[in-house]
Write an enzyme that holds these catalytic residues in place. Structure first.
Site, PDB file in Angstrom:
ATOM      1  N   ARG A  89       9.193  36.845   4.964  1.00  0.00           N
ATOM      2  CA  ARG A  89       9.764  37.917   5.778  1.00  0.00           C
ATOM      3  C   ARG A  89       8.711  38.359   6.784  1.00  0.00           C
ATOM      4  O   ARG A  89       7.516  38.318   6.509  1.00  0.00           O
ATOM      5  CB  ARG A  89      10.128  39.117   4.902  1.00  0.00           C
ATOM      6  CG  ARG A  89      11.333  38.912   4.038  1.00  0.00           C
ATOM      7  CD  ARG A  89      11.745  40.190   3.340  1.00  0.00           C
ATOM      8  NE  ARG A  89      10.768  40.626   2.375  1.00  0.00           N
ATOM      9  CZ  ARG A  89       9.870  41.572   2.549  1.00  0.00           C
ATOM     10  NH1 ARG A  89       9.824  42.242   3.685  1.00  0.00           N
ATOM     11  NH2 ARG A  89       9.016  41.898   1.601  1.00  0.00           N
ATOM     12  N   TYR A 142      14.075  31.455   7.322  1.00  0.00           N
ATOM     13  CA  TYR A 142      13.594  31.814   5.982  1.00  0.00           C
ATOM     14  C   TYR A 142      14.485  32.896   5.335  1.00  0.00           C
ATOM     15  O   TYR A 142      14.927  33.825   6.019  1.00  0.00           O
ATOM     16  CB  TYR A 142      12.127  32.304   6.067  1.00  0.00           C
ATOM     17  CG  TYR A 142      11.683  32.890   4.762  1.00  0.00           C
ATOM     18  CD1 TYR A 142      11.280  32.051   3.726  1.00  0.00           C
ATOM     19  CD2 TYR A 142      11.759  34.254   4.518  1.00  0.00           C
ATOM     20  CE1 TYR A 142      10.948  32.573   2.490  1.00  0.00           C
ATOM     21  CE2 TYR A 142      11.428  34.781   3.292  1.00  0.00           C
ATOM     22  CZ  TYR A 142      11.027  33.943   2.285  1.00  0.00           C
ATOM     23  OH  TYR A 142      10.713  34.450   1.064  1.00  0.00           O
ATOM     24  N   LYS A 170      18.180  41.755   2.348  1.00  0.00           N
ATOM     25  CA  LYS A 170      17.331  42.889   2.725  1.00  0.00           C
ATOM     26  C   LYS A 170      17.921  43.670   3.909  1.00  0.00           C
ATOM     27  O   LYS A 170      17.844  44.891   3.955  1.00  0.00           O
ATOM     28  CB  LYS A 170      15.928  42.399   3.084  1.00  0.00           C
ATOM     29  CG  LYS A 170      15.240  41.595   1.994  1.00  0.00           C
ATOM     30  CD  LYS A 170      15.021  42.413   0.745  1.00  0.00           C
ATOM     31  CE  LYS A 170      14.097  41.674  -0.222  1.00  0.00           C
ATOM     32  NZ  LYS A 170      13.937  42.404  -1.486  1.00  0.00           N
ATOM     33  N   HIS A 178      15.676  49.137  -3.842  1.00  0.00           N
ATOM     34  CA  HIS A 178      14.993  47.865  -4.102  1.00  0.00           C
ATOM     35  C   HIS A 178      14.622  47.840  -5.586  1.00  0.00           C
ATOM     36  O   HIS A 178      13.460  47.981  -5.955  1.00  0.00           O
ATOM     37  CB  HIS A 178      13.751  47.803  -3.205  1.00  0.00           C
ATOM     38  CG  HIS A 178      13.072  46.478  -3.176  1.00  0.00           C
ATOM     39  ND1 HIS A 178      11.741  46.343  -2.855  1.00  0.00           N
ATOM     40  CD2 HIS A 178      13.529  45.223  -3.410  1.00  0.00           C
ATOM     41  CE1 HIS A 178      11.412  45.062  -2.900  1.00  0.00           C
ATOM     42  NE2 HIS A 178      12.469  44.362  -3.231  1.00  0.00           N
ATOM     43  N   SER A 230       7.442  44.096  -3.689  1.00  0.00           N
ATOM     44  CA  SER A 230       7.687  42.657  -3.719  1.00  0.00           C
ATOM     45  C   SER A 230       6.627  41.930  -4.536  1.00  0.00           C
ATOM     46  O   SER A 230       5.447  42.288  -4.498  1.00  0.00           O
ATOM     47  CB  SER A 230       7.670  42.097  -2.296  1.00  0.00           C
ATOM     48  OG  SER A 230       8.663  42.727  -1.542  1.00  0.00           O
ATOM     49  N   CYS A 245       5.939  41.755  -7.744  1.00  0.00           N
ATOM     50  CA  CYS A 245       5.271  42.444  -8.864  1.00  0.00           C
ATOM     51  C   CYS A 245       5.950  42.089 -10.175  1.00  0.00           C
ATOM     52  O   CYS A 245       5.894  42.842 -11.136  1.00  0.00           O
ATOM     53  CB  CYS A 245       5.320  43.960  -8.667  1.00  0.00           C
ATOM     54  SG  CYS A 245       4.041  44.580  -7.582  1.00  0.00           S
ATOM     55  N   ASP A 300      16.833  42.422  -7.984  1.00  0.00           N
ATOM     56  CA  ASP A 300      16.172  42.834  -6.735  1.00  0.00           C
ATOM     57  C   ASP A 300      16.753  44.090  -6.092  1.00  0.00           C
ATOM     58  O   ASP A 300      16.006  44.892  -5.552  1.00  0.00           O
ATOM     59  CB  ASP A 300      16.225  41.673  -5.733  1.00  0.00           C
ATOM     60  CG  ASP A 300      15.269  41.855  -4.562  1.00  0.00           C
ATOM     61  OD1 ASP A 300      14.138  42.326  -4.791  1.00  0.00           O
ATOM     62  OD2 ASP A 300      15.656  41.547  -3.418  1.00  0.00           O
ATOM     63  N   ARG A 356      10.458  29.557  -3.146  1.00  0.00           N
ATOM     64  CA  ARG A 356      11.569  30.285  -3.775  1.00  0.00           C
ATOM     65  C   ARG A 356      12.560  29.374  -4.480  1.00  0.00           C
ATOM     66  O   ARG A 356      12.679  28.203  -4.154  1.00  0.00           O
ATOM     67  CB  ARG A 356      12.339  31.044  -2.676  1.00  0.00           C
ATOM     68  CG  ARG A 356      11.525  32.089  -1.930  1.00  0.00           C
ATOM     69  CD  ARG A 356      11.328  33.308  -2.753  1.00  0.00           C
ATOM     70  NE  ARG A 356      10.498  34.300  -2.110  1.00  0.00           N
ATOM     71  CZ  ARG A 356      10.708  35.614  -2.229  1.00  0.00           C
ATOM     72  NH1 ARG A 356      11.711  36.072  -2.950  1.00  0.00           N
ATOM     73  NH2 ARG A 356       9.891  36.460  -1.651  1.00  0.00           N
TER      74      ARG A 356
HETATM   75  C1  OXD Z   1      10.995  40.704  -1.459  1.00  0.00           C
HETATM   76  C2  OXD Z   1      11.987  39.733  -1.916  1.00  0.00           C
HETATM   77  O1  OXD Z   1      10.177  40.383  -0.601  1.00  0.00           O
HETATM   78  O2  OXD Z   1      12.754  40.067  -2.836  1.00  0.00           O
HETATM   79  O3  OXD Z   1      11.034  41.836  -1.958  1.00  0.00           O
HETATM   80  O4  OXD Z   1      12.040  38.626  -1.361  1.00  0.00           O
HETATM   81 MN    MN Z   2      12.658  42.191  -3.209  1.00  0.00          MN
END
Ligand code: OXD
Ligand code: MN
Length: 628
Positions: A94, A233, A242, A262, A284, A286, A309, A401
């Site tokens: 991102r 991406y 998002k 989130h 993100s 974690c 998410d 991913r």
């Molecule tokens: C993030 C994702 O960056 O879920 O939070 O991809």
């Molecule tokens: Mn996320």
């Protein structure tokens, strides 16, 4: 300014076999077709394909991508119906610096978002999108976030020239004619437009991952539109995720009394069979997917996955908050996902997976750092180059991913598409210092304060220097579609309008000892913390009050069988008053960013914390932590 204000006639023919425009009538359909025509007139694709969401259509799309070199089909026995995509090297994450919130007024985007004047941005985008789909197919993808027709669900349509984006959206949302019917019937929907920005000249050869060095991810919150240009991406191309489910939906939530967060969403079932629902916000990378698929190490507990998410939350008629996962799949970070860390995710990925930027094994399967302890002797890395364990570089991109349907998780709750009442909200960051393993908020307002102070070291999911500490309130800093000061106020308000708000806790799995080691084993042992939290709800676990909130009383955390020394436990819960007073100063500075949009209640919470810390410094004999 333009960007689709003109009423232009259709200039491209729809496909006949797959992809014809559905024969539906209604005011909503007229508006949808007019919009599709306008985007086509601007972007000039060779073909328009209306996605119907059928398995045949999906098969044909995947087959075409394999033929075109966009996807590599993995070995059918090792990883059935699974594919690998390799992105352009400049298109791997991102792009927060290229993400814009174009509200009419700059102050409504707030200091944590990139704002641009909406008219100027429309003019810029008009120039970029003009002819951007030449030589390509333009797909019209109707989707629902949340199950189609669900009480918390919302509709949208994405126009895109990326078949990879289409295949991803089909996993991540509910796509198909059912959605178009609802739109035709007049239900509200959000407009999202995506182009990789790489028109194909006649006779020119395509590349595996078309993209454009110039990238824009743009949100118009006042008209509920998203435009994304130049990137293929995930987070920049699956606009339902998002862009819509967080940035646009947070604005819808602010205006209509709900919340787009989130957060992962799980159901915990205790040894007596009682169920509790927990939503948890973590920045993100974690370990959200790991927690969403947790296998408890303490006997008797089960975790069922509802989402990994994003969580949408609405007040129910019974005075509680109800939550859904609006997504249909997981777009998870592959590296670090292995038998030792998340065996459920590994099992989830048995087949039907779209991988991006992981490594390819010699026998047609995939590999990434952390999948197994030992790397294979030879791989093709994410760039398509030969790789051996001594290569000195990762085989998979750190932000590589997997995209997989939620139903594939063995831990998925049977009723995962239904709204569930929230019992607990967790806030977690990645903090090497200061923040204890678990702290219970004193009340909702203090909980909102804790959420507003989440901070974390920067990860590979976004660009920037890895390791740098960044404030990430509610883990929403990159995803809040409006002024975060107003967002804090919205959180405070939501607690006031429900009779029984969830209890709030802060966790930190990542505290390190003076020697740099992680103090807490994490993963399955995180269930010990959840067990304590649920026993707090049941009135069974003891806590002590400290200046920063309630922490477990000595002996109240179930550590039987855990590999944690008494010293490490002491460090995990240590509260260094001076370090905390410094932290208060940093939070104060952070709050200053929001000027008069900063709610007085949170300023009040900060000064109350400062007073409690000063009192604790003056009277160190007061009980401080679980282990003092
Ligand atoms: C993030 C994702 O960056 O879920 O939070 O991809
Ligand atoms: Mn996320």
């Amino acid at each position: 300014m333009a960007l689709i204000e003109s009423n232009t006639a259709r200039i491209v023919a729809p496909l006949s076999a797959y992809g014809a425009q559905p024969a539906l009538a209604g005011p909503g359909m007229t508006a949808l077709v007019a919009w599709v025509d306008q985007i086509a007139a601007l972007t000039r694709p060779d073909r328009i394909h209306w996605i119907d969401g059928s398995p045949d259509e999906n098969d044909a799309l995947l087959r075409q991508m394999v033929e075109d070199g966009t996807l590599i089909r993995l070995d059918e026995h090792k990883r059935p119906n699974s594919y690998l995509a390799r992105s352009d090297e400049g298109d791997v994450a991102r792009l927060e610096s290229r993400t814009f919130i174009c509200s009419e007024r700059e102050e409504d985007a707030g200091p944590t978002n990139n704002w641009a004047d909406p008219s100027e941005m429309r003019a810029t985008l008009h120039g970029l999108f003009e002819g951007s789909m030449r030589g390509r197919t333009m797909y019209v993808v109707p989707f629902s976030m949340g199950k189609i027709g669900g009480p918390i669900s919302q509709l949208g349509v994405q126009i895109t020239d990326s078949p990879y984006a289409v295949a991803s959206i089909e996993v991540m949302t509910r796509v198909g004619v059912e959605v178009t019917k609802r739109i035709a019937g007049g239900e509200a929907w959000v407009r999202t437009v995506h182009s990789v920005g790489a028109p194909l000249e006649p006779g020119a050869e395509d590349v595996a991952w078309p993209s454009n060095p110039e990238k824009y991810i743009v949100h118009f919150p006042d008209s509920l539109e998203v435009y994304s240009f130049g990137s293929g991406y995930g987070g920049n191309a699956i606009l339902a995720k998002k862009c819509y489910a967080l940035r646009i939906a947070s604005v819808l939530g602010r205006d209509n009394g709900w919340m787009a967060e989130h957060m992962l969403l799980i159901r915990l079932i205790d040894p007596q069979g009682r169920a509790y629902h927990v939503a948890a916000a973590f920045p993100s990378a974690c370990g959200k997917t790991n927690l969403a698929m947790l296998r408890p190490t303490i006997p008797g507990w089960t975790v069922e996955t509802l989402g990994d998410d994003i969580t949408w939350i609405r007040p129910g008629e019974d005075g509680r908050l109800y939550a859904i996962n609006p997504e249909g799949g997981f777009f998870g970070v592959a590296p670090g996902t292995g038998a030792a860390t998340n065996v459920t995710a590994v099992e989830t990925l048995w087949g039907n997976v779209l991988f991006t930027n992981v490594a390819l094994t010699d026998d047609g399967d995939v590999w990434w750092e952390g999948l197994t302890d030992e790397a294979p002797d030879h791989l093709i890395d994410w760039r398509g180059e030969d790789w051996a364990p001594d290569a000195g570089r990762p085989a998979a991109h750190p932000n590589s991913r997997f995209t997989v349907a939620a139903v594939q998780a063995p831990s998925i709750a049977e009723d995962w598409e239904e709204a569930v009442p929230l019992d607990v909200i967790l806030f977690g960051g990645r903090r090497a210092t200061n923040v204890p393993l678990v702290v219970e908020a004193l009340d909702w307002e203090h909980g909102v304060f804790l959420g507003s102070t989440i901070s974390s070291e920067r990860t590979a999911a976004a660009e920037g220097r890895v390791g740098e500490l960044r404030r990430d309130p509610f883990a929403m800093m990159p995803f809040c579609g409006y002024n975060m000061g107003d967002y804090f106020a919205h959180w405070l308000e939501m607690g006031r309008i429900v009779a029984e708000p969830p209890r709030v806790f802060q966790v930190n799995w990542f505290r390190r000892g003076a020697d740099g080691r992680f103090l807490w084993p994490g993963f399955g042992d995180n269930a010990r913390v959840l067990d304590w939290i649920i026993r707090r709800l049941q009135g069974e676990a003891q806590a002590v009050e400290t200046p920063i909130g309630h922490v477990p009383a000595v002996g109240s955390l179930d550590l039987e069988g855990a590999d944690v020394s008494q010293n490490d436990l002491d460090e995990l819960f240590a509260i260094d008053v001076d370090a905390w007073l410094e932290e208060v100063g940093l939070i104060d500075e952070f709050y200053d960013l929001f000027g008069d949009r900063m709610p007085a209640e949170l300023r009040g919470q900060l000064s109350a914390l400062r007073s409690r810390l000063i009192r604790a410094r003056l009277d160190p004999s007061r009980p401080q932590t679980a282990k003092d």
